[in-house]
Design an enzyme around this catalytic site. Sequence first.
Site, mmCIF file in Angstrom:
data_model
loop_
_atom_site.group_PDB
_atom_site.id
_atom_site.type_symbol
_atom_site.label_atom_id
_atom_site.label_comp_id
_atom_site.label_asym_id
_atom_site.label_seq_id
_atom_site.Cartn_x
_atom_site.Cartn_y
_atom_site.Cartn_z
ATOM 1 N N ASP A 112 10.724 7.560 6.452
ATOM 2 C CA ASP A 112 9.648 6.625 6.733
ATOM 3 C C ASP A 112 9.726 5.358 5.880
ATOM 4 O O ASP A 112 9.633 5.415 4.651
ATOM 5 C CB ASP A 112 8.279 7.296 6.547
ATOM 6 C CG ASP A 112 7.179 6.575 7.300
ATOM 7 O OD1 ASP A 112 7.478 5.639 8.056
ATOM 8 O OD2 ASP A 112 6.001 6.951 7.124
ATOM 9 N N LYS B 109 2.526 10.633 10.321
ATOM 10 C CA LYS B 109 2.334 9.470 9.448
ATOM 11 C C LYS B 109 1.384 9.806 8.299
ATOM 12 O O LYS B 109 1.613 9.396 7.153
ATOM 13 C CB LYS B 109 1.788 8.304 10.264
ATOM 14 C CG LYS B 109 1.514 7.041 9.473
ATOM 15 C CD LYS B 109 2.795 6.406 8.954
ATOM 16 C CE LYS B 109 3.549 5.685 10.030
ATOM 17 N NZ LYS B 109 4.682 4.890 9.487
ATOM 18 N N LYS C 113 -0.507 -6.279 10.870
ATOM 19 C CA LYS C 113 -1.229 -5.067 10.452
ATOM 20 C C LYS C 113 -2.235 -5.395 9.355
ATOM 21 O O LYS C 113 -1.925 -6.106 8.405
ATOM 22 C CB LYS C 113 -0.243 -4.006 9.959
ATOM 23 C CG LYS C 113 -0.896 -2.691 9.548
ATOM 24 C CD LYS C 113 0.130 -1.588 9.362
ATOM 25 C CE LYS C 113 1.045 -1.825 8.189
ATOM 26 N NZ LYS C 113 1.935 -0.672 7.935
ATOM 27 N N LYS D 161 8.689 5.980 2.239
ATOM 28 C CA LYS D 161 7.369 6.532 1.900
ATOM 29 C C LYS D 161 7.442 7.967 1.386
ATOM 30 O O LYS D 161 6.749 8.342 0.450
ATOM 31 C CB LYS D 161 6.456 6.515 3.141
ATOM 32 C CG LYS D 161 5.865 5.196 3.528
ATOM 33 C CD LYS D 161 4.796 5.412 4.609
ATOM 34 C CE LYS D 161 4.185 4.097 5.049
ATOM 35 N NZ LYS D 161 5.074 3.352 5.962
#
Length: 556
Positions: free
Chosen positions: A334, A383, A439, A512
């Site tokens: 990620d 996520k 975002k 991540k």
Amino acid sequence: MAPNTTHSSGFTTPDNELDGFTPVHPTAARPASITVQSENVAYSDEHIVSKFFHRSADVVVSDGQYTVKPTVKPFEFQTTRKVSKTGLMMIGMGGNNGTTLIATVLANRNGIAWRTKSGVQQPNYIGSVLRASTVSLGTDPSTGKEVYVPISSVVPMVHPNDLVLGGWDISGLPLDKAMERAEVLDYDLQRQVAPHMALLGKPMPSIYYPDFIAANQEDRADNLIPGTDKQAHLEHLRADIRSFKQKHDLERVVVFWTANTERYSDIITGVNDTADNLLASIKASHSEVSPSTLFAVAAILEGEPFVNGAPQNTFVPGVIELAERHQSFIGGDDLKSGQTKLKSVFAEFLVNAGIKPLSIASYNHLGNNDGRNLSSDAQFKSKEISKSSVVDDMVNANHLLYKPAAEGALPVKGQKVAKGEHPDHIVVIKYVPAVGDSKRAIDEYYSEILMGGRSTINIFNECEDSLLATPLILDLSILAEFLTRVKYRDASANNSFKPLYPILSLLSYMLKAPLVKPGTDVVNSLSRQRNALEAFLKACIGLEGNGDLLLETRIW
């Protein structure tokens, strides 16, 4: 800086009065070479061989007393100097990230400048750690000032302009039209780069298992490898990799998942828990073998690095064992581009300052296709998992603020180990089509301070998602290629050089949920991740790591 006059492509780009006058941005320049004069490094035409002394300490705790014994272990690193001719094959090539990356490379390669409402914009690689950040090599003896160089110049690395681009997508839209659909780049740039994109045609057909991505993606799935036989799909993907490599006379291919987030795969005994079971499950077309896992297996069997840029658990235990068996490199998971990167920095700042975060609440919304896919609960769960563990190592490192897990505590289901005291941590993602690729993220840090006091810090972060993610894809791919050229040996024994361990945990800075060697701790601290990468690159040329002591400024 001299103008770039070498970007003729051999075909016509729409008229641009800026052609021939576009200077090369510093982040796109070819870096100068570095030669280290030291007994710890030797150069040949083929290799750089360096000596490195790994300094650590053994700590014994007994009756509340700490006994520390410093340790030193010598290693040698052998780095192949010749950079491989490298292809980047992206899964999700026609998505926002894929088309943005291709357009960025083509614009830099061909010196395409464009006009915005703010003026002329030159192509660049801003946001790339390798291309746009620097490291200190030491000090200039004549001035006493530190000398900084781009990270990409420390060791021989692929220049992003030299990558050969290709890949797969479930959408068959031609790449120039896919770029237009993504709505990420300025119109004048799209106008000029579109003919270059068009020459690349459309992505190769991909595999589509509807159970793994949101149902709202079905309307894009018009470019598929036929059938439902997963073994046949695996052989098709392997043939695609071989064909791409042969067509472009490549020495290395990096396979990169930048497609939609999948749901988590169930880990099932006898199905994906070992390499042999996973290969048997692929032959049986088992329903729990995901597309991303199939791509990872294809890359491993072809001996090419695979990087997972999405949060799903592509690397089930069987994939890791298969990578170990074939000594083939994998990395993930990620892309860490915005909110999570800031969170890892801010949580570390608070804990290192002796302040105790009690809760971290994160909200974000976005309107691109990633947001649309994440509006499905199963995909959002992937996520959420990747975002939720980002502060764990900072918390676990400070038992003065947080009570550790009880000794001998059993692991909690779904977690590798039982957690001790921990901040409440919630993550919310909403799909808002109107904002597109822009975002919005809001974080609240609620902390305990002195004598029962409380502190609340709110952060609002607005970013263009794909323009932050694209440089990370380039960095991860370039580092993956570099790490295939590094071998090591224990200098205390007369061993031969061998490759690094297959899980490329040195990629953690850009990820991540960093994948690490089984049984080792995950490091999410951004500063530690970057220090590790910098120290490793310096070790490959016989230099010590960070020297922030600055002793010369603290003595007479």
